[in-house]
Design a protein around this motif. Structure first.
Motif, PDB file in Angstrom:
ATOM      1  N   LEU A  80      36.142  17.294  37.595  1.00 48.72           N
ATOM      2  CA  LEU A  80      37.143  16.931  36.799  1.00 48.72           C
ATOM      3  C   LEU A  80      37.234  15.392  36.541  1.00 48.72           C
ATOM      4  O   LEU A  80      38.067  14.765  36.051  1.00 48.72           O
ATOM      5  N   GLN A  82      34.959  12.309  34.402  1.00 45.95           N
ATOM      6  CA  GLN A  82      34.281  12.032  32.878  1.00 45.95           C
ATOM      7  C   GLN A  82      33.247  13.283  32.349  1.00 45.95           C
ATOM      8  O   GLN A  82      33.486  13.610  31.098  1.00 45.95           O
ATOM      9  N   ARG A 149      41.062  17.220  43.112  1.00 44.68           N
ATOM     10  CA  ARG A 149      42.181  16.889  42.272  1.00 44.68           C
ATOM     11  C   ARG A 149      42.746  18.070  41.678  1.00 44.68           C
ATOM     12  O   ARG A 149      42.054  19.190  41.492  1.00 44.68           O
ATOM     13  N   ASP A 165      36.295  20.327  48.504  1.00 43.74           N
ATOM     14  CA  ASP A 165      35.989  18.750  49.249  1.00 43.74           C
ATOM     15  C   ASP A 165      34.636  18.723  49.419  1.00 43.74           C
ATOM     16  O   ASP A 165      34.275  19.575  50.571  1.00 43.74           O
ATOM     17  N   ILE A 166      33.727  18.004  48.987  1.00 38.70           N
ATOM     18  CA  ILE A 166      32.271  18.114  49.424  1.00 38.70           C
ATOM     19  C   ILE A 166      31.827  17.678  50.813  1.00 38.70           C
ATOM     20  O   ILE A 166      31.043  17.756  51.355  1.00 38.70           O
ATOM     21  N   LEU A 167      33.272  17.204  51.214  1.00 40.90           N
ATOM     22  CA  LEU A 167      32.849  16.607  52.842  1.00 40.90           C
ATOM     23  C   LEU A 167      32.990  17.744  53.676  1.00 40.90           C
ATOM     24  O   LEU A 167      32.853  17.729  54.881  1.00 40.90           O
ATOM     25  N   TYR A 187      28.382  16.703  40.726  1.00 36.32           N
ATOM     26  CA  TYR A 187      28.849  15.530  40.115  1.00 36.32           C
ATOM     27  C   TYR A 187      29.887  14.816  40.890  1.00 36.32           C
ATOM     28  O   TYR A 187      30.154  13.373  40.401  1.00 36.32           O
ATOM     29  N   LEU A 190      31.657   8.243  43.842  1.00 36.39           N
ATOM     30  CA  LEU A 190      32.422   7.117  43.567  1.00 36.39           C
ATOM     31  C   LEU A 190      31.518   6.290  42.905  1.00 36.39           C
ATOM     32  O   LEU A 190      30.321   6.150  43.203  1.00 36.39           O
ATOM     33  N   GLY A 292      35.293   6.937  35.281  1.00 34.65           N
ATOM     34  CA  GLY A 292      35.826   7.017  37.040  1.00 34.65           C
ATOM     35  C   GLY A 292      35.814   5.710  37.425  1.00 34.65           C
ATOM     36  O   GLY A 292      35.966   5.662  38.656  1.00 34.65           O
ATOM     37  N   THR A 296      30.010   0.491  33.186  1.00 36.86           N
ATOM     38  CA  THR A 296      29.838   0.700  31.801  1.00 36.86           C
ATOM     39  C   THR A 296      31.224   1.118  30.822  1.00 36.86           C
ATOM     40  O   THR A 296      31.156   1.718  29.647  1.00 36.86           O
TER      41      THR A 296
HETATM   42  N1  LIG Z   1      29.717   8.541  33.753  1.00 37.79           N
HETATM   43  C1  LIG Z   1      28.768   7.810  33.805  1.00 37.79           C
HETATM   44  O1  LIG Z   1      28.496   6.946  32.968  1.00 37.79           O
HETATM   45  C2  LIG Z   1      27.537   8.087  34.601  1.00 37.79           C
HETATM   46  C3  LIG Z   1      26.339   7.616  34.452  1.00 37.79           C
HETATM   47  C4  LIG Z   1      25.398   7.934  35.324  1.00 37.79           C
HETATM   48  C5  LIG Z   1      25.478   8.694  36.502  1.00 37.79           C
HETATM   49  N2  LIG Z   1      26.608   9.414  36.571  1.00 37.79           N
HETATM   50  C6  LIG Z   1      26.956  10.339  37.564  1.00 37.79           C
HETATM   51  O2  LIG Z   1      27.282  11.553  37.143  1.00 37.79           O
HETATM   52  C7  LIG Z   1      28.453  12.250  37.952  1.00 37.79           C
HETATM   53  C8  LIG Z   1      29.675  12.428  37.407  1.00 37.79           C
HETATM   54  O3  LIG Z   1      30.048  11.218  36.837  1.00 37.79           O
HETATM   55  P1  LIG Z   1      31.488  11.121  36.142  1.00 37.79           P
HETATM   56  O4  LIG Z   1      31.481   9.971  35.461  1.00 37.79           O
HETATM   57  O5  LIG Z   1      32.030  12.498  35.903  1.00 37.79           O
HETATM   58  O6  LIG Z   1      32.500  10.752  37.537  1.00 37.79           O
HETATM   59  P2  LIG Z   1      33.918  10.552  37.790  1.00 37.79           P
HETATM   60  O7  LIG Z   1      34.180   9.418  38.664  1.00 37.79           O
HETATM   61  O8  LIG Z   1      34.471  10.514  36.452  1.00 37.79           O
HETATM   62  O9  LIG Z   1      34.273  11.750  38.624  1.00 37.79           O
HETATM   63  C9  LIG Z   1      33.849  11.923  39.565  1.00 37.79           C
HETATM   64  C10 LIG Z   1      34.455  13.217  40.490  1.00 37.79           C
HETATM   65  O10 LIG Z   1      34.303  13.393  42.045  1.00 37.79           O
HETATM   66  C11 LIG Z   1      35.442  13.772  42.576  1.00 37.79           C
HETATM   67  N3  LIG Z   1      35.502  13.429  44.149  1.00 37.79           N
HETATM   68  C12 LIG Z   1      35.643  12.462  44.663  1.00 37.79           C
HETATM   69  N4  LIG Z   1      35.422  12.556  46.059  1.00 37.79           N
HETATM   70  C13 LIG Z   1      35.137  13.962  46.209  1.00 37.79           C
HETATM   71  C14 LIG Z   1      35.097  14.812  47.265  1.00 37.79           C
HETATM   72  N5  LIG Z   1      34.956  14.450  48.568  1.00 37.79           N
HETATM   73  N6  LIG Z   1      34.896  16.111  47.032  1.00 37.79           N
HETATM   74  C15 LIG Z   1      34.849  16.529  45.775  1.00 37.79           C
HETATM   75  N7  LIG Z   1      35.138  15.903  44.630  1.00 37.79           N
HETATM   76  C16 LIG Z   1      35.221  14.295  44.922  1.00 37.79           C
HETATM   77  C17 LIG Z   1      36.662  12.751  41.842  1.00 37.79           C
HETATM   78  O11 LIG Z   1      37.895  13.589  42.283  1.00 37.79           O
HETATM   79  C18 LIG Z   1      36.207  12.882  40.492  1.00 37.79           C
HETATM   80  O12 LIG Z   1      36.852  13.782  39.492  1.00 37.79           O
HETATM   81  C19 LIG Z   1      28.243  11.315  39.148  1.00 37.79           C
HETATM   82  O13 LIG Z   1      27.507  11.315  40.401  1.00 37.79           O
HETATM   83  C20 LIG Z   1      27.988   9.939  38.542  1.00 37.79           C
HETATM   84  O14 LIG Z   1      27.346   8.957  39.568  1.00 37.79           O
HETATM   85  C21 LIG Z   1      27.808   9.064  35.643  1.00 37.79           C
END
Ligand SMILES: NC(=O)c1ccc[n+]([C@@H]2O[C@H](COP(=O)([O-])OP(=O)(O)OC[C@H]3O[C@@H](n4cnc5c(N)ncnc54)[C@H](O)[C@@H]3O)[C@@H](O)[C@H]2O)c1
Ligand SMILES: C[C@@H](O)[C@H](N)C(=O)O
Length: 432
Positions: A80, A82, A149, A165-167, A187, A190, A292, A296
């Motif tokens: 859920l 980005q 969420r 929950d991935i934990l 995905y 934090l 999130g 950037t």
């Molecule tokens: N968006 C970017 O610009 C970008 C750039 C490089 C890499 N990434 C990587 O891509 C992936 C996705 O990025 P994003 O932008 O969608 O991140 P985001 O922060 O928007 O979303 C991350 C999601 O992880 C969930 N989450 C948190 N704790 C959790 C748990 N314990 N169990 C399950 N879910 C949990 C959150 O609820 C959230 O919906 C990430 O691994 C990020 O590091 C993103």
């Protein structure tokens, strides 16, 4: 190696022709004229969890059977955020890539397809024609979004969603088993700025959570995608450009956890045969999903503020250059690397890139469309320090050479697309 020739166009009812051609192709490949050995179809080995492996066991090759890879059953964790919803949409409705079609008629079993002889070239065109008439999708129900969420109703009604929950290792395993998952896109994370604000949680989610994911994936023979980031590099890495292989000493818990993910995934690949695939994404820019809590994020916010208020306060200095990418390119790259034949991957972690710009350059491009936009700068010291330690330009030549990565959006197309999207959204909102 990448094929860049133009696909053939074919009109009319082609099915009987294709059936005949496909048959010829299959026969030809069972006994290739070049003398290549046709490879046997991989059979899934009995899988085991690294949690159950005693030290000194031999590395074991896990591969998914053909019927499973033809119709992957995908679980997306952290879906859920980005990127997840967009990826689910793409996978649910994506056309098969050429690689999948190759697989379906066993062409990959002839390793010299690109270079040997005329027969192979003909076969290649047959496949292209086959592709044009046999497009299919992963299917809505074969892609499961998960998160901790509550999903908005449009997401909940657009396809399967499940709490995960991935934990919680047992819960994850139950989901994988009950849904016969074959591909896992991980995905949950934090991001850089929120990670610095809560290091303990970032360490748990990004590192402990990743360990659960790796073990589940290895235990069940899954193909695993874990994104990394430009944030996996630090101030001692070459910054302009940053190659795939160089010093990686990031200064954020986010970056440290991503280097850890890259290394652990590659270790599991070599040690247990886990089909681990990883792309280092630049900053991703999207119109219909919010970032999130990263460094950037400004490059998304500027579009919303430009359309809504005509004013934007940027939290990075005007000359801070970072690699960036439009979301469609990012998600397509993810699908392409997941579908790429293992033989084409000379490495398991690749940089991908599209463009690099500064806040000032982005603002100027937006002002070409919205000349009244006013931009001011109020620097966030945490984000600025992070950005100053990250790559300015990303060298993604290995991805371009190995599996034909190519971006579609440069800065002008990005700005036009974002403004069209957000502008039309806000016009609809005003009309209602
Ligand atoms: N968006 C970017 O610009 C970008 C750039 C490089 C890499 N990434 C990587 O891509 C992936 C996705 O990025 P994003 O932008 O969608 O991140 P985001 O922060 O928007 O979303 C991350 C999601 O992880 C969930 N989450 C948190 N704790 C959790 C748990 N314990 N169990 C399950 N879910 C949990 C959150 O609820 C959230 O919906 C990430 O691994 C990020 O590091 C993103
Ligand atoms: C770059 C990427 O990993 C994320 N958007 C962040 O800024 O943290």
């Amino acid at each position: 190696m990448c094929d860049t020739s133009t696909p053939l166009v074919f009109a009319g009812d082609s099915m009987p022709v294709f059936r005949a051609l496909s048959k010829v192709a299959k026969q030809a490949l069972l006994a290739p004229a070049c003398g290549c050995q046709p490879l046997t179809v991989a059979i899934r080995n009995i899988s085991f969890s690294p949690r159950q492996v005693t030290s000194g066991s031999d590395a074991s090759f896990h591969s998914v059977s053909f019927s499973e890879t033809d119709h992957p059953k995908v679980l997306i964790t952290g879906g859920l955020g980005q990127l997840g919803v967009g990826l689910a949409k793409l996978l649910r409705y994506a056309h098969c890539s050429i690689y999948t079609v190759y697989k379906s008629i066993n062409l990959l079993h002839c390793r010299c397809i690109y270079k040997c002889n005329v027969l192979h070239k003909n076969v290649f065109y047959i496949i292209k024609l086959y592709l044009l008439t046999h497009r299919k999708r992963f299917g809505k129900n074969n892609v499961i979004l998960s998160d901790i969420r509550k999903p908005p109703s449009n997401v909940f009604h657009s396809g399967p969603f499940i709490y995960s929950d991935i934990l919680d290792y047992k819960n994850l395993r139950e989901i994988v088993v009950n849904n016969r998952i074959t591909w896992l896109v991980h995905y949950s994370a934090l991001l850089s700025a929120v990670g610095e604000a809560n290091v303990a949680l970032a360490r748990a989610v990004n590192i402990t959570g990743l360990h659960n994911i790796l073990d589940i994936a290895a235990e069940h023979g899954l193909r695993l995608f874990v994104p990394s980031t430009i944030g996996a590099f630090g101030p001692t890495s070459p910054r302009n450009p940053t190659p795939d292989l160089c010093v990686q000493r990031p200064r954020t818990i986010y970056g440290v956890s991503k280097v850890h993910a890259e290394l652990m995934g590659e270790y599991y690949h070599h040690r247990y045969g886990l089909d681990f695939r990883c792309l280092r994404y630049p900053g991703i820019i999207s119109a219909d999903s919010q970032p999130g809590g990263g460094t950037t994020d400004y490059a998304v916010q500027i579009f919303h503020d430009a359309v809504k208020t005509g004013k934007f306060e940027c939290n990075l200095k005007p000359d801070t250059r970072l690699p960036m990418m439009y979301i469609d390119d990012c998600l397509r790259a993810t699908l392409e690397v997941m579908e790429a034949p293992a033989e084409s991957l000379s490495m398991r972690t690749y940089n991908i890139n599209a463009m690099s710009f500064t806040p000032e350059e982005l603002a100027k491009e937006v002002q070409k469309q919205l000349p009244d936009l006013q931009v001011t700068y109020e620097i966030d010291s945490v984000r600025q320090a992070i950005a100053d330690s990250w790559p300015m330009n990303f060298d993604d030549s290995n991805a371009r050479n190995d599996w034909c990565w190519k971006h579609d959006y440069d800065l002008p197309e990005l700005v036009q697309t974002m403004l069209n999207f957000i502008g039309s959204d806000s016009r609809i909102a005003q009309a209602n």
